[in-house]
Design an enzyme around this catalytic site. Structure first.
Site, short mmCIF file in Angstrom:
data_model
loop_
_atom_site.label_atom_id
_atom_site.label_comp_id
_atom_site.label_asym_id
_atom_site.label_seq_id
_atom_site.Cartn_x
_atom_site.Cartn_y
_atom_site.Cartn_z
N GLU A 9 -6.99 4.35 7.88
CA GLU A 9 -6.63 5.87 7.75
C GLU A 9 -7.97 6.55 6.98
OE1 GLU A 9 -2.90 5.50 5.54
OE2 GLU A 9 -1.73 4.82 7.36
N SER A 12 3.74 -2.52 10.21
CA SER A 12 5.28 -2.41 10.34
C SER A 12 5.72 -3.65 9.89
CB SER A 12 5.60 -2.07 11.98
OG SER A 12 5.10 -0.77 12.13
N HIS A 40 -9.49 0.86 5.30
CA HIS A 40 -8.09 1.09 5.90
C HIS A 40 -8.44 1.99 7.17
CE1 HIS A 40 -4.11 2.37 6.53
NE2 HIS A 40 -3.77 1.15 5.86
N GLY A 100 2.73 2.01 10.78
CA GLY A 100 3.73 3.18 10.47
C GLY A 100 4.26 3.78 11.68
N GLU A 117 -5.10 -5.44 10.59
CA GLU A 117 -4.03 -4.21 10.68
C GLU A 117 -4.33 -3.53 12.15
OE1 GLU A 117 -2.14 -2.87 6.83
OE2 GLU A 117 -4.29 -1.78 7.18
N LYS A 143 0.12 4.35 -0.33
CA LYS A 143 -0.33 5.47 0.47
C LYS A 143 -0.24 6.70 -0.70
CE LYS A 143 0.07 3.39 4.87
NZ LYS A 143 0.08 3.51 6.23
N ASN A 165 0.74 -1.25 0.09
CA ASN A 165 0.07 -0.11 -0.10
C ASN A 165 0.79 1.38 0.07
OD1 ASN A 165 -1.95 2.07 0.48
ND2 ASN A 165 -2.38 1.44 2.61
C1 PEP Z 1 -0.74 -0.05 6.07
O1 PEP Z 1 -0.77 1.16 5.83
O2 PEP Z 1 -1.65 -0.72 5.71
C2 PEP Z 1 0.51 -0.41 6.80
C3 PEP Z 1 0.58 -1.84 7.61
O3 PEP Z 1 1.54 0.41 6.92
P1 PEP Z 1 2.99 0.01 7.52
O4 PEP Z 1 3.41 -1.31 7.10
O5 PEP Z 1 3.78 1.23 7.40
O6 PEP Z 1 2.88 0.15 9.09
#
Ligand code: PEP
Length: 278
Positions: free
Chosen positions: A122, A236, A120, A198, A192, A29, A27
């Site tokens: 966000e 992460s 998601h 992040g 997630e 973003k 992803n």
């Molecule tokens: C994500 O945005 O779905 C995500 C898991 O980001 P990151 O791997 O940077 O934590």
């Protein structure tokens, strides 16, 4: 951090994968800055995937460029095997029309997109998307022939209050009737935990596996034909924790943010999931 909530003794022993597909999804973003950089990144990822795909065909890879870069990336990749993912979709089923700023599901489909992210964190938290909007997006995507990656996950305070499981299952329950109408080819679930996105803070593989087992048990009861749906972990994920995640029985893949922005860090994650099949 997670072990205060979930009983680690629930971790299921090693068992066969029952043929579930492995997925490594990136992803991007709101990255990178230019179309040229997006195309170069896509080509780098494609190269890393091409090194694995013939030997390990049961591992699939997808990338989710931003909307401005999707078409150029699709053109640059041609018919090579990576899946193109959209990060968002309009919450109605109109193909075209007076919807300023929207990108419709049929437009995404026509551009070569295969999957769309729905739910998601966000989108839920920054854009205030609640289950009714997410449900409309899910419906629009499915009607247009797109697959849906339904993201669920608890926030830190919910985990600390012992609410992680309740929150995650409620997020799934909000889409139960839609899920009942979908096949395993049309939907992936991404767990997630918001506090791991992040932040560099990762759920331990064992703890993530426990939540995946809870999700699978819930679906097995509520939507039996999705009992073997692929469940991805996100939060992460990096080259150095991918192999441990890939070794977990209920973790069928990963949704990767930061580490998907360079083929040099995304490649080893692909390899970890591809080779975990053997
Ligand atoms: C994500 O945005 O779905 C995500 C898991 O980001 P990151 O791997 O940077 O934590």
């Amino acid at each position: 951090m997670m072990s205060d909530l979930l009983n680690l003794s629930q971790i299921s022993p090693v068992k066969p994968l029952l043929g579930r597909t492995r997925w490594v999804m990136g992803n991007w973003k709101m990255n990178p800055l230019t179309v040229q950089d997006a195309v170069m990144l896509a080509q780098g990822c494609q190269q890393r995937y091409a090194q694995c795909v013939e030997t390990y065909p049961q591992c699939r890879v997808g990338i989710a460029p931003g909307p401005l870069h999707l078409v150029s990336v699709a053109q640059a990749l041609g018919h090579l095997p990576m899946d193109l993912i959209a990060q968002d979709v309009a919450c109605h089923s109109m193909a075209t029309g007076a919807f300023t700023g929207d990108i419709s599901a049929p437009q995404l489909h026509a551009a070569g997109v295969r999957w769309v992210l729905v739910g998601h964190s966000e989108r839920r938290l920054v854009h205030g998307e609640h289950s009714s909007v997410l449900e409309a997006k899910l419906q629009a995507a499915i009607r247009a022939g797109l697959g849906v990656i339904l993201c669920v996950g608890e926030q830190l305070h919910e985990r600390e209050n012992g609410q992680a499981q309740v929150v995650v299952l409620a997020q799934l329950a909000a889409h139960l009737s839609s899920l009942q109408a979908l096949s395993t080819a049309q939907v992936l679930i991404a767990y997630e935990p918001v506090w791991a996105i992040g932040t560099g803070e990762t759920a331990s593989p064992g703890d993530a596996n426990v939540m995946h087992g809870i999700i699978r048990d819930y679906l097995t009861v509520q939507v039996p034909h999705l009992s073997q749906v692929s469940i991805l972990y996100g939060g992460s994920v990096k080259a150095d924790n991918a192999a441990a995640l890939a070794a977990c029985t209920d973790i069928d893949g990963v949704l990767v943010g930061g580490a998907a922005l360079e083929s040099g860090t995304f490649g080893p994650i692909i390899e970890a999931f591809a080779t975990a099949m053997v």
